[in-house]
Structure formats: C-alpha cells, structure tokens
Design a protein around this motif. Structure first.
Motif, PDB file in Angstrom:
ATOM      1  N   ASN A 159      -2.221   1.341  -5.715  1.00 55.43           N
ATOM      2  CA  ASN A 159      -2.021  -0.096  -5.516  1.00 55.43           C
ATOM      3  C   ASN A 159      -1.976  -0.470  -4.036  1.00 55.43           C
ATOM      4  OD1 ASN A 159       0.473   1.317  -5.458  1.00 55.43           O
ATOM      5  ND2 ASN A 159       1.613  -0.584  -5.706  1.00 55.43           N
ATOM      6  N   PHE A 160      -1.454   0.424  -3.197  1.00 57.40           N
ATOM      7  CA  PHE A 160      -1.421   0.141  -1.764  1.00 57.40           C
ATOM      8  C   PHE A 160      -2.805   0.291  -1.138  1.00 57.40           C
ATOM      9  CE2 PHE A 160       3.145   1.345  -2.338  1.00 57.40           C
ATOM     10  CZ  PHE A 160       3.678   0.106  -1.987  1.00 57.40           C
ATOM     11  N   VAL A 161      -3.603   1.228  -1.657  1.00 56.72           N
ATOM     12  CA  VAL A 161      -4.979   1.372  -1.167  1.00 56.72           C
ATOM     13  C   VAL A 161      -5.765   0.110  -1.492  1.00 56.72           C
ATOM     14  CG1 VAL A 161      -7.105   2.711  -1.330  1.00 56.72           C
ATOM     15  CG2 VAL A 161      -4.898   3.882  -1.394  1.00 56.72           C
ATOM     16  N   GLN A 162      -5.641  -0.379  -2.715  1.00 52.59           N
ATOM     17  CA  GLN A 162      -6.314  -1.611  -3.113  1.00 52.59           C
ATOM     18  C   GLN A 162      -5.851  -2.794  -2.263  1.00 52.59           C
ATOM     19  OE1 GLN A 162      -8.391  -3.035  -6.414  1.00 52.59           O
ATOM     20  NE2 GLN A 162      -8.694  -3.896  -4.389  1.00 52.59           N
ATOM     21  N   SER A 163      -4.546  -2.876  -2.022  1.00 56.10           N
ATOM     22  CA  SER A 163      -4.002  -3.974  -1.222  1.00 56.10           C
ATOM     23  C   SER A 163      -4.538  -3.946   0.207  1.00 56.10           C
ATOM     24  CB  SER A 163      -2.471  -3.885  -1.212  1.00 56.10           C
ATOM     25  OG  SER A 163      -1.910  -4.894  -0.403  1.00 56.10           O
ATOM     26  N   ALA A 164      -4.613  -2.755   0.793  1.00 59.75           N
ATOM     27  CA  ALA A 164      -5.128  -2.641   2.160  1.00 59.75           C
ATOM     28  C   ALA A 164      -6.604  -3.012   2.220  1.00 59.75           C
ATOM     29  CB  ALA A 164      -4.915  -1.222   2.681  1.00 59.75           C
ATOM     30  N   ALA A 165      -7.383  -2.559   1.237  1.00 60.22           N
ATOM     31  CA  ALA A 165      -8.803  -2.894   1.207  1.00 60.22           C
ATOM     32  C   ALA A 165      -9.007  -4.400   1.099  1.00 60.22           C
ATOM     33  CB  ALA A 165      -9.482  -2.184   0.035  1.00 60.22           C
TER      34      ALA A 165
END
Length: 261
Positions: A159-165
């Motif tokens: 979820n944090f990877v998606q948020s950063a992207a």
C-alpha cells in the motif's frame, strides 16, 4: 507477451539501451545491467563507465559500445555530455548501477537534461532526485526495501508503494521476497524467484532487463512486471540444477531460455 521482431526489422528497431554506471570501486554493475538488456533482444547497448574500467567493460562483451567518463566518477560535465548523446541515440537509459551518493549532483544534472524513457537504480535512488522525476510517467525506479524506506520514509509494503507511485506519478518496482510493481493507477504483487538470487549483481541485471523491455515499447509498469517475473522464474529453474550461482551465470541461462518461460 515478449517483444516479437517484424520480419522486415532493421538494426535499431528493437531498441537501443544506454547504461550509465560504475564507480572507482565497482566495475561489474553496469556490465551486468548491459548483459540483462542484451538478454531481452535489444539491438544495441552502449555503456558509459569510469575511465579505469573502460577496458574490462569492452572485454565483457563484443556487442557493447563503450564510452568513458572524463575521470573515474560520474560528474556534471559527464552528465550534460551523455544526456545529449542519450537524447539522440537511446530508446531507454539505465542510470545508477554501481553509483554511490557521491554521484548525486551528476545524477540530478542528467535528469535536468534528459527527459526520455529511464530506469533509476542503486546509487541514483536518493531522495533529492524525486523532485526531478515527479510526474514523469516514462520513469521506473527499482529500489529494494531498504532503498524504498530511505527514499520515501515509509515501510516497503504494497500500500505504501502504491501511495508513493501515485504521489510522485512514477512507476516503482520494489524488490523483495514478493516484488511489488506500482504506478499511479495500479499495483501488482509478483511472486517469482528464490533465495539463491540474493547474491551481488542480480538487481543490476534486473535493471538492465527492465531497460531492455522499456526500449522495446513496454510501458514502465509492463516492463517491470515482465522483467521481475521472467528473471525470477529463470532463478527458480536454474536452482533445479545448481545450488549456488553468480548473477553472470544466471543471466547467461536467462538469455538462452527466457522466451520459453
């Protein structure tokens, strides 16, 4: 699907990858990235490396076109000169394999002068570059979990990877036991690979594979998904015969077998 050549293809149609990497201490990283790009079927590969490593880089493969930094570290002067070459020649660029933080200023300079299709890996992954790549949909960054935390000050969960992207409007391949690929709209978890791949250089090869697919017209998200899955599956298959191996040995196997995976 993997790229398929047209029956009327000419040299260059299947992509030209330019790789910029290496430092005074590291010569193998850009070479391994070049071998990864070569394994995807691109037509031409050009490497720019420190002067002291130019000879061994030329000896690594006869298909490599090799240029040199002005010295033994990537400098702003190198960045401007190579960016001009990249704009005219490259289908994609892989930047950072073998770099450390001392190359940061030059990396920023390159990003200010080149806006094409780009993979950022290893030492190029510093928080200061985020403002340079914000909103560049043709950029893929390839951090492992620790690099992701350093870049975004968040844990490397999906979820944090998606948020950063989404926040930075870029594509991200977060490498791990289960890889996460994300862009501003979607995220995928990819389970492929094996513990034996946790050796030096496998991430450099993966960056080159991503660059090869990017050069052949894949989107950054597609390139990352295809690369991490096929590279991981190659590792799984190779461990059926070999208990331990190097990144160079695995990429040779991958180059011969990847289209069958």
């Amino acid at each position: 699907m993997f790229p398929v050549r047209s029956i009327s293809a000419r040299k260059g149609d299947a992509g030209r990858v330019l790789i910029i990497g290496g430092s005074s201490e590291i010569h193998g990283a850009p070479i391994l990235a070049g071998l990864g790009a070569l394994a995807t079927g691109v037509d031409l590969i050009r490497l720019f490396v420190p002067q002291k490593h130019a000879t061994i880089t030329r000896m690594a493969h006869t298909n490599f076109l090799v240029g040199e930094f002005l010295g033994n570290i990537f400098s702003p002067a190198d960045a401007e000169r190579i960016a001009d070459i990249a704009k005219k020649w490259a289908s994609s660029v892989v930047l950072g394999c073998g770099f450390f933080r001392e190359e940061l200023t030059a990396v920023q300079c390159f990003l200010q002068n080149y806006s094409g299709r780009l993979i950022l890996d290893a030492g190029a992954l510093q928080s200061e570059v985020l403002s340079e790549i914000h909103g560049r949909k043709n950029v893929l960054i390839t951090p492992h979990g620790g690099e992701f935390q350093r870049l975004f000050e968040e844990t490397a969960e999906k979820n944090f990877v998606q948020s950063a992207a989404k926040k930075w409007d870029i594509s991200i391949l977060r490498k791990g036991v289960v890889d996460v690929v994300a862009d501003a709209e979607k995220a995928e978890e990819i389970s492929a690979g094996c513990p034996e791949m946790a050796v030096g250089g496998t991430g450099d090869v993966l960056a080159g594979i991503c660059g090869g697919f990017l050069a052949q017209g894949f989107s950054p998200f597609e390139a990352a998904c295809q690369a991490t899955f096929s590279w991981g599956k190659a590792g799984e298959e190779y461990t059926k015969e070999w208990r331990a191996f190097s990144a160079e040995e695995l990429v040779t196997f991958f180059r011969r077998r990847w289209k069958f995976l």
